[in-house]
Scaffold this active site. Structure first.
Site, PDB file in Angstrom:
ATOM      1  N   CYS A 259       0.813  -1.222   0.000  1.00 56.92           N
ATOM      2  CA  CYS A 259       0.000   0.000   0.000  1.00 56.92           C
ATOM      3  C   CYS A 259       0.842   1.265   0.000  1.00 56.92           C
ATOM      4  O   CYS A 259       0.334   2.345  -0.311  1.00 56.92           O
ATOM      5  CB  CYS A 259      -0.942  -0.004   1.198  1.00 56.92           C
ATOM      6  N   ASP A 276      -3.057   7.830   7.317  1.00 58.41           N
ATOM      7  CA  ASP A 276      -3.401   8.640   8.485  1.00 58.41           C
ATOM      8  C   ASP A 276      -2.908   8.033   9.788  1.00 58.41           C
ATOM      9  O   ASP A 276      -2.785   8.725  10.793  1.00 58.41           O
ATOM     10  CB  ASP A 276      -4.912   8.853   8.548  1.00 58.41           C
ATOM     11  N   CYS A 326      -4.090 -12.549   2.884  1.00 61.52           N
ATOM     12  CA  CYS A 326      -3.958 -11.284   3.626  1.00 61.52           C
ATOM     13  C   CYS A 326      -2.933 -10.338   3.029  1.00 61.52           C
ATOM     14  O   CYS A 326      -2.939  -9.136   3.338  1.00 61.52           O
ATOM     15  CB  CYS A 326      -3.605 -11.556   5.078  1.00 61.52           C
TER      16      CYS A 326
END
Length: 375
Positions: A259, A276, A326
């Site tokens: 990511c 964040d 995952c």
């Protein structure tokens, strides 16, 4: 890179609620000024390799900025949108400020809406009260009906924290589906603030909901979902795991893997972080949108260094039998577990028990169906 640029927009830290696990409202920072918003929008939509830009509007409470602020945001997107580019807007709100004008705006501009609700009234009000101590549950429940009346699609986000333990997964599931009448929901485990230091095996963080406990909770959610056998019910985390197990895009950032370089958090002053969840950590501060474009941010030595470090961690995680499902899980979940969970050894993202449970339950269901068909 995925071809999608995901921007978590920290428009303001001001909020009209005082949630037990959130400290944003204590910040004295000003809301995101127009200069930052305009630079961010232009640079995101002009990035040459990203076809889709997701603006994910967060607070504090973003609706405190007022509807005119978001009208300007949409105007900026329309102005800078280039041919072949696409924009998606999502907003996460506590729901208390919704009215007919907001609903019309959200529907007209095709916003994806998430409303935060933390369970039945007594549980929700323990977590999410106004500054004067009054619970917000009844107000938010009325606002959900307002969204329905205006035909605005929405989902529910529930934070799992120490107060959640008073109810079973089945009770929470039934509350959301039967009492609220909501079929689209997701769960977010509370984690401590980012603090330096290594794991001690103990934690004083009152709102830490560790991955092992989250896994047990989600097993209960999955089992009850199977028992209800209603394909209208969508649970983001369960859907993501099942899509990933079938080789499809999980559509959940915590399961996507790799990511770093696709997801960014933008503070109201223009500071850019990877996600964040890393705000305040210097190693994850990647630039400022007033002085840097996304090519520079993505190519920054910090960004490339974070990607390289994550690849090293993923190499160890690849030994896990469930890695293909995952993809290593959320890097921040592992980041926090290293500091607060003395049993975490970095060899698993923490979801294997849940994944194995889902696989076993699905296999049993398939075998039962075959037996019935053969009779």
């Amino acid at each position: 890179m995925s071809g999608s640029l995901n921007l978590i927009m920290k428009t303001t830290r001001k909020c009209n609620l005082r949630c037990s696990y959130c400290h944003d409202w204590r910040s004295r920072g000003r809301p995101m000024p127009f200069e930052v918003l305009a630079n961010l929008t232009a640079k995101a939509l002009q990035h040459p390799t990203q076809k889709v830009v997701n603006f994910i509007w967060h607070g504090g409470e973003p609706f405190l900025l007022g509807i005119d602020y978001f009208r300007k945001a949409i105007s900026l997107q329309e102005h800078f949108l280039a041919p072949g580019k696409f924009v998606i807007n999502a907003i996460q709100t506590n729901g208390t400020l919704l009215d007919a004008d907001w609903c019309a705006f959200l529907k007209r501009n095709k916003f994806t809406v998430g409303v935060s609700i933390d369970g039945p009234e007594h549980l929700h009000n323990l977590n999410r009260s106004y500054a004067n101590g009054r619970g917000s549950y009844q107000d938010i429940k009325q606002k959900l009906q307002l969204l329905r009346d205006h035909d605005v699609p929405f989902g529910i986000l529930m934070v799992l924290n120490q107060n959640t333990r008073s109810l079973s997964a089945h009770e929470i599931f039934d509350f959301i589906v039967d009492d609220l009448g909501v079929n689209n929901f997701s769960f977010l485990p509370a984690v401590p603030d980012n603090l330096p230091g290594e794991a001690t095996g103990e934690t004083t963080a009152t709102d830490f909901f560790p991955m092992s406990e989250y896994s047990d909770f989600m097993k209960g959610i999955f089992d009850h979902w199977m028992e209800r056998d209603d394909d209208r019910i969508q649970i983001r985390e369960i859907d993501g795991l099942m899509r990933s197990a079938l080789g499809a895009n999980p559509q959940v950032c915590t399961l996507a893997g790799n990511c770093i370089g696709d997801n960014f958090h933008v503070e109201s002053n223009g500071d850019v972080y990877h996600c964040d969840k890393y705000v305040g950590l210097p190693d994850y501060h990647l630039g400022n949108i007033l002085t840097d474009d996304f090519a520079a941010i993505i190519g920054h030595r910090k960004t490339t260094g974070l990607i390289a470090d994550e690849q090293k961690r993923l190499m160890r995680l690849r030994k896990c039998p469930n890695f293909a499902v995952c993809n290593g899980g959320c890097p921040h979940d592992r980041f926090i577990a290293k500091r607060y969970d003395g049993q975490f050894d970095g060899s698993c993202c923490g979801q294997s028990d849940l994944i194995n449970h889902i696989k076993a339950r699905l296999t049993k269901t398939v075998e039962k169906s075959r037996t019935i068909a053969a009779e």
